[in-house]
Design a protein around this motif. Structure first.
Motif, PDB file in Angstrom:
ATOM      1  N   VAL A 157       0.825  -1.217   0.000  1.00 42.35           N
ATOM      2  CA  VAL A 157       0.000   0.000   0.000  1.00 42.35           C
ATOM      3  C   VAL A 157       0.856   1.262   0.000  1.00 42.35           C
ATOM      4  O   VAL A 157       0.419   2.318  -0.476  1.00 42.35           O
ATOM      5  CB  VAL A 157      -0.980   0.004   1.192  1.00 42.35           C
ATOM      6  CG1 VAL A 157      -1.955  -1.156   1.097  1.00 42.35           C
ATOM      7  CG2 VAL A 157      -0.243  -0.021   2.532  1.00 42.35           C
ATOM      8  N   ARG A 158       2.096   1.161   0.498  1.00 47.80           N
ATOM      9  CA  ARG A 158       3.006   2.323   0.448  1.00 47.80           C
ATOM     10  C   ARG A 158       3.784   2.365  -0.866  1.00 47.80           C
ATOM     11  O   ARG A 158       4.634   3.227  -1.072  1.00 47.80           O
ATOM     12  CB  ARG A 158       3.969   2.275   1.631  1.00 47.80           C
ATOM     13  CG  ARG A 158       3.313   2.542   2.983  1.00 47.80           C
ATOM     14  CD  ARG A 158       4.351   2.740   4.075  1.00 47.80           C
ATOM     15  NE  ARG A 158       5.163   1.542   4.300  1.00 47.80           N
ATOM     16  CZ  ARG A 158       4.853   0.573   5.156  1.00 47.80           C
ATOM     17  NH1 ARG A 158       3.724   0.659   5.867  1.00 47.80           N
ATOM     18  NH2 ARG A 158       5.635  -0.470   5.310  1.00 47.80           N
ATOM     19  N   ARG A 159       3.513   1.366  -1.725  1.00 47.51           N
ATOM     20  CA  ARG A 159       4.124   1.262  -3.052  1.00 47.51           C
ATOM     21  C   ARG A 159       5.643   1.101  -2.978  1.00 47.51           C
ATOM     22  O   ARG A 159       6.371   1.536  -3.859  1.00 47.51           O
ATOM     23  CB  ARG A 159       3.747   2.467  -3.914  1.00 47.51           C
ATOM     24  CG  ARG A 159       2.249   2.578  -4.108  1.00 47.51           C
ATOM     25  CD  ARG A 159       1.872   3.572  -5.156  1.00 47.51           C
ATOM     26  NE  ARG A 159       0.432   3.617  -5.342  1.00 47.51           N
ATOM     27  CZ  ARG A 159      -0.196   4.339  -6.251  1.00 47.51           C
ATOM     28  NH1 ARG A 159       0.526   5.087  -7.090  1.00 47.51           N
ATOM     29  NH2 ARG A 159      -1.507   4.318  -6.339  1.00 47.51           N
ATOM     30  N   GLU A 160       6.082   0.415  -1.925  1.00 48.59           N
ATOM     31  CA  GLU A 160       7.497   0.091  -1.824  1.00 48.59           C
ATOM     32  C   GLU A 160       7.819  -1.149  -2.673  1.00 48.59           C
ATOM     33  O   GLU A 160       8.985  -1.398  -3.009  1.00 48.59           O
ATOM     34  CB  GLU A 160       7.875  -0.164  -0.368  1.00 48.59           C
ATOM     35  CG  GLU A 160       7.710   1.074   0.514  1.00 48.59           C
ATOM     36  CD  GLU A 160       7.889   0.758   1.988  1.00 48.59           C
ATOM     37  OE1 GLU A 160       8.196  -0.415   2.299  1.00 48.59           O
ATOM     38  OE2 GLU A 160       7.709   1.662   2.825  1.00 48.59           O
ATOM     39  N   VAL A 161       6.801  -1.928  -2.980  1.00 51.09           N
ATOM     40  CA  VAL A 161       6.947  -3.104  -3.824  1.00 51.09           C
ATOM     41  C   VAL A 161       5.655  -3.241  -4.616  1.00 51.09           C
ATOM     42  O   VAL A 161       4.577  -2.858  -4.139  1.00 51.09           O
ATOM     43  CB  VAL A 161       7.211  -4.366  -2.967  1.00 51.09           C
ATOM     44  CG1 VAL A 161       6.039  -4.663  -2.049  1.00 51.09           C
ATOM     45  CG2 VAL A 161       7.516  -5.575  -3.849  1.00 51.09           C
ATOM     46  N   SER A 162       5.763  -3.763  -5.845  1.00 51.34           N
ATOM     47  CA  SER A 162       4.561  -3.862  -6.663  1.00 51.34           C
ATOM     48  C   SER A 162       3.693  -5.042  -6.232  1.00 51.34           C
ATOM     49  O   SER A 162       4.191  -6.040  -5.697  1.00 51.34           O
ATOM     50  CB  SER A 162       4.932  -4.025  -8.149  1.00 51.34           C
ATOM     51  OG  SER A 162       5.403  -5.342  -8.394  1.00 51.34           O
ATOM     52  N   LEU A 163       2.405  -4.876  -6.466  1.00 50.67           N
ATOM     53  CA  LEU A 163       1.461  -5.945  -6.137  1.00 50.67           C
ATOM     54  C   LEU A 163       1.762  -7.200  -6.951  1.00 50.67           C
ATOM     55  O   LEU A 163       1.649  -8.324  -6.453  1.00 50.67           O
ATOM     56  CB  LEU A 163       0.031  -5.469  -6.401  1.00 50.67           C
ATOM     57  CG  LEU A 163      -1.100  -6.437  -6.057  1.00 50.67           C
ATOM     58  CD1 LEU A 163      -1.038  -6.858  -4.604  1.00 50.67           C
ATOM     59  CD2 LEU A 163      -2.454  -5.810  -6.386  1.00 50.67           C
ATOM     60  N   ALA A 164       2.204  -7.020  -8.201  1.00 47.06           N
ATOM     61  CA  ALA A 164       2.517  -8.181  -9.048  1.00 47.06           C
ATOM     62  C   ALA A 164       3.674  -8.981  -8.465  1.00 47.06           C
ATOM     63  O   ALA A 164       3.653 -10.219  -8.462  1.00 47.06           O
ATOM     64  CB  ALA A 164       2.854  -7.721 -10.460  1.00 47.06           C
ATOM     65  N   GLU A 165       4.701  -8.289  -7.962  1.00 44.66           N
ATOM     66  CA  GLU A 165       5.844  -8.989  -7.365  1.00 44.66           C
ATOM     67  C   GLU A 165       5.432  -9.773  -6.139  1.00 44.66           C
ATOM     68  O   GLU A 165       5.832 -10.929  -5.952  1.00 44.66           O
ATOM     69  CB  GLU A 165       6.936  -7.985  -6.995  1.00 44.66           C
ATOM     70  CG  GLU A 165       7.610  -7.328  -8.187  1.00 44.66           C
ATOM     71  CD  GLU A 165       8.553  -6.219  -7.770  1.00 44.66           C
ATOM     72  OE1 GLU A 165       9.596  -6.059  -8.422  1.00 44.66           O
ATOM     73  OE2 GLU A 165       8.253  -5.504  -6.784  1.00 44.66           O
TER      74      GLU A 165
END
Length: 311
Positions: free
Chosen positions: A73-81
């Motif tokens: 949710v903080r966009r530190e890592v992508s949901l796809a990853e």
């Protein structure tokens, strides 16, 4: 609604179906932080908090832990990853669950003692290399010294179980039972006897010529008689037995007669061992092959017919 809309925590709870306590818990961990506070100091949430909480709930339902969800949710890592890594982890868990279920199903079916249950579990959890060594030891015991003959190379290949990397539950159950058979010294000795009998019948063949074995001969001749309901001890069976022994005599290069019929009877009795048929049935399941046809009725008919005529 516009981007300046702010919800009190109670309204956010009503819109999302989550409890106030749960939303406060997520807020304290920085997953759904408040957009501000009221003059009285109460938390207020923006319109994006509804979508973020829906995402959090979905990811929690899929089994993701809160630190990972926070990074998403903080966009530190992508949901796809995250989804890819989690799918890989679930695949491992699913495989382990299938193994456990297969062992428990085998235990429930056969009611083993504690030692046998431990053996089942060990067989189910062997690595690919360990399974290969177990299979090679069994096939070496059966075909060792005979596989210079091209026919035995093909036979060995056709009797090799290969459990897939991601097996179904029934394949694991079949593997457990098949591996137990492969480790049975008496079964190994019986299969070695069948292989040596076939080798003896092929002794006069030119190198590289592959011909039917005794079982294939009786299947072709006795199958129709069995289907027609011919009693193996009755006179109408005489012609069937004569056809079987004539073909077998040509197969192994020996004259028909009492000695040859006793020789054939010994081969059919060895081949009729129910463990041999069980191995072939389990092999088909493990390898994902079509189910094998049971030869037990044909072998039984032929054994009874030969016994009635050889004494």
């Amino acid at each position: 609604m516009d981007g300046d809309t702010r919800y009190p925590i109670g309204e956010l709870a009503r819109r999302t179906g989550l409890t106030v306590k749960t939303i406060r818990f997520y807020a304290d961990r920085g997953i759904v932080p408040p957009a501000g506070r009221s003059p009285a100091g109460h938390r207020r949430y923006g319109v994006d908090a509804v979508a973020r909480l829906d995402l959090v709930r979905t990811l929690r339902d899929l089994g993701l832990d809160l630190p990972t969800i926070g990074r998403v949710v903080r966009r530190e890592v992508s949901l796809a990853e995250v989804a890819s890594a989690h799918a890989d982890a679930l695949a491992v868990q699913i495989r382990l669950l299938r193994l456990r279920r297969a062992v428990l199903a085998a235990v429930a079916r056969s009611e083993p003692d504690l030692e046998e249950m431990e053996l089942m579990h060990r067989l189910a959890t062997l690595t690919k290399d360990e399974r290969r060594r177990l299979v090679d030891e069994f096939l070496d015991a059966v075909f060792g010294g005979l596989d210079a003959d091209p026919a035995f190379v093909g036979l060995r290949r056709s009797m090799t179980p290969e459990l897939p990397d991601d097996p179904e539950g029934d394949q694991v159950e079949a593997w457990i039972e098949l591996a137990g058979l492969a480790q049975d010294p008496d079964f190994r000795a019986r299969m070695r006897q069948v292989a040596e009998q076939y080798a003896a019948d092929r002794a006069h063949d030119p190198a590289g010529v592959v011909r039917p074995d005794a079982v294939a001969v009786v299947r072709a001749e006795a199958g129709p008689a069995l289907a027609a309901g011919v009693d193996p001890a009755s006179p109408p069976a005489d012609a069937v037995v004569a056809a079987i022994t004539a073909r077998y005599a040509a197969l192994c290069g020996r004259p028909d007669g009492r000695v040859l019929r006793r020789r054939l009877l010994a081969r059919l009795e060895a081949a009729a061992d129910p463990r041999r048929e069980a191995y072939l049935r389990l092999l088909s399941v493990v390898n994902g092959w079509p189910a094998t046809e049971s030869l037990a009725p044909v072998l039984d008919w032929s054994v009874r017919a030969l016994r009635a005529r050889t004494g």
